[in-house]
Design an enzyme around this catalytic site. Structure first.
Site, PDB file in Angstrom:
ATOM      1  N   LYS A   1       0.838  -1.251  -0.106  1.00  0.00           N
ATOM      2  CA  LYS A   1      -0.093   0.104   0.115  1.00  0.00           C
ATOM      3  C   LYS A   1       0.784   1.045   0.042  1.00  0.00           C
ATOM      4  CE  LYS A   1      -1.865  -1.280   3.885  1.00  0.00           C
ATOM      5  NZ  LYS A   1      -1.107  -2.326   4.332  1.00  0.00           N
TER       6      LYS A   1
ATOM      7  N   ARG B   1      -9.144   1.540   9.652  1.00  0.00           N
ATOM      8  CA  ARG B   1      -8.642   0.162   9.984  1.00  0.00           C
ATOM      9  C   ARG B   1      -9.597  -0.728  10.838  1.00  0.00           C
ATOM     10  NH1 ARG B   1      -3.120   0.854   9.327  1.00  0.00           N
ATOM     11  NH2 ARG B   1      -1.822  -0.995   9.673  1.00  0.00           N
TER      12      ARG B   1
ATOM     13  N   ARG C   1      12.097  -5.774   4.190  1.00  0.00           N
ATOM     14  CA  ARG C   1      11.625  -4.585   3.856  1.00  0.00           C
ATOM     15  C   ARG C   1      12.932  -3.561   4.446  1.00  0.00           C
ATOM     16  NH1 ARG C   1       5.893  -1.825   5.023  1.00  0.00           N
ATOM     17  NH2 ARG C   1       6.547  -2.769   7.174  1.00  0.00           N
TER      18      ARG C   1
ATOM     19  N   ARG D   1       0.505  -8.414  14.308  1.00  0.00           N
ATOM     20  CA  ARG D   1      -0.295  -7.254  13.043  1.00  0.00           C
ATOM     21  C   ARG D   1      -1.327  -7.967  12.235  1.00  0.00           C
ATOM     22  NH1 ARG D   1       4.774  -4.847  10.479  1.00  0.00           N
ATOM     23  NH2 ARG D   1       3.404  -3.684   9.269  1.00  0.00           N
TER      24      ARG D   1
END
Ligand code: AP5
Length: 232
Positions: free
Chosen positions: A13, A88, A127, A171
C-alpha cells in the site's frame, strides 16, 4: 480522486501510495508514517502511540480519527488524497464517512490489496526504509543501489521494529479481526475494487490508475475490476 488503500501489512500500500504522490501529485496520507514520526520526535502523540505500535496493536480509534480530521483539513488534501492505513476499524470508517459528508466530500474508491500470507511475511522480513525520506526498499525485490543507503537522498536505511516476526504475527491477527470486516463494509457501498497485489510494482500502479479513472481506459478499467471483485 479520494482513495483508500486497504489490505494486510506488507501488501504494498505504501509503495503504491508514494508512487501516486510522486507521479500524479495526489497526497499520500499514511497514518503509520504519522505515528512513526511522532514516536521518533517523542511528541505527546508519539508517547501515547508507542506501545501500541511496537506491539502490533491498533492505536485507539478516537486518537486516529482526530489525526485524520486534522490532516484532511490541510490545503493539500482538498483536491484529493490517498488514505494509506486508515480506516482500520469499522468505527474509523464510519467516522470518516461522517467527517467527509460534513464537508460535502466522499470516498471515490477503495482499493483492496490482495496478497497471500506467505508473500506478506517474505515482503516484511526484507523491507528496508530510509530514515530521512521514508523511501521503501526490499532486499530482493527492490534493493538499493548502494548497500544500506537510500537511492533518492543517500539517507541510512533501517528495518522497522514492528517487522520482527513476532510483531508481524500480531499485526496479521489484528488485521484479520479488526480491519478485514471493512472489505464487506465497502463492498456494500459499491466502492470496493480488488487488485492482485502480487504483481510487479509498475503493473500494479497501472491497474490502480485504471481503477481511479486516471488513465485513458479509466471507465473500462473500473467496470472490469468491479466484476473481478464481485466474482470473488
Ligand atoms: P502501517 O505503517 O500502516 O503498517 P501496515 O498497514 O501494517 O502496512 P505496512 O506499512 O507494513 O505495509 P504496506 O502495505 O504499506 O507495504 P509496503 O509498500 O511498505 O501501520 C503501522 C502501525 O501503526 C500499526 O500496526 C498500528 O499500530 C498503527 N496504526 C497505523 N494506522 C492506524 C490506524 N488507522 N488505526 C490504529 N492504529 C494504526 O511494502 C512492503 C514490502 O514489500 C517493501 O519492502 C516493498 O519494497 C515490497 N513491495 C511492495 N510492493 C511490491 C511488489 N508489487 N512486488 C514486490 N515487492 C513489493
Amino acid at each position: 480522486m479520494n482513495l483508500i488503500f486497504l489490505g494486510p501489512p506488507g501488501a504494498g500500500k505504501g509503495t503504491q501510495a508514494r508512487l501516486l504522490q510522486a507521479r500524479r501529485g495526489i497526497p499520500q496520507i499514511s497514518t503509520g508514517d504519522i505515528l512513526r514520526e511522532a514516536i521518533a520526535r517523542g511528541s505527546e502523540l508519539g508517547r501515547k502511540a508507542k506501545e501500541y505500535v511496537e506491539r502490533g496493536n491498533l492505536v485507539p480509534d478516537e486518537v486516529m480519527v482526530e489525526i485524520i480530521a486534522e490532516r484532511l483539513a490541510q490545503p493539500d488534501a482538498q483536491e484529493g488524497f490517498v488514505l494509506d492505513g486508515f480506516p482500520r476499524t469499522v468505527a474509523q470508517a464510519r467516522s470518516l464517512e461522517e467527517l467527509l459528508a460534513r464537508q460535502g466530500r466522499r470516498i471515490t474508491a477503495v482499493i483492496y490489496f490482495h496478497l497471500p500470507e506467505e508473500k506478506i511475511v517474505q515482503r516484511l522480513s526484507g523491507r528496508l526504509i530510509c530514515t530521512r525520506c521514508g523511501a521503501i526498499y526490499h532486499v530482493d525485490h527492490h534493493p538499493p543501489r548502494q548497500l544500506g543507503r537510500c537511492d533518492i537522498c543517500g539517507g541510512p536505511l533501517y528495518q522497522r521494529d514492528d517487522d520482527r516476526p513476532e510483531v508481524v504475527r500480531r499485526r496479521l491477527q489484528v488485521y484479520r479481526q479488526e480491519t478485514e470486516p471493512l472489505v464487506e463494509f465497502y463492498k456494500e457501498r459499491g466502492l470496493l475494487f480488488l487488485v492482485d497485489a502480487s504483481q510487479g510494482v509498475e503493473a500494479l500502479h497501472q491497474t490502480i490508475l485504471r481503477i481511479a479513472g486516471a488513465s485513458p481506459e479509466g471507465q473500462e478499467g473500473q467496470a472490469e475490476t468491479r466484476e473481478a471483485r464481485a466474482d470473488r
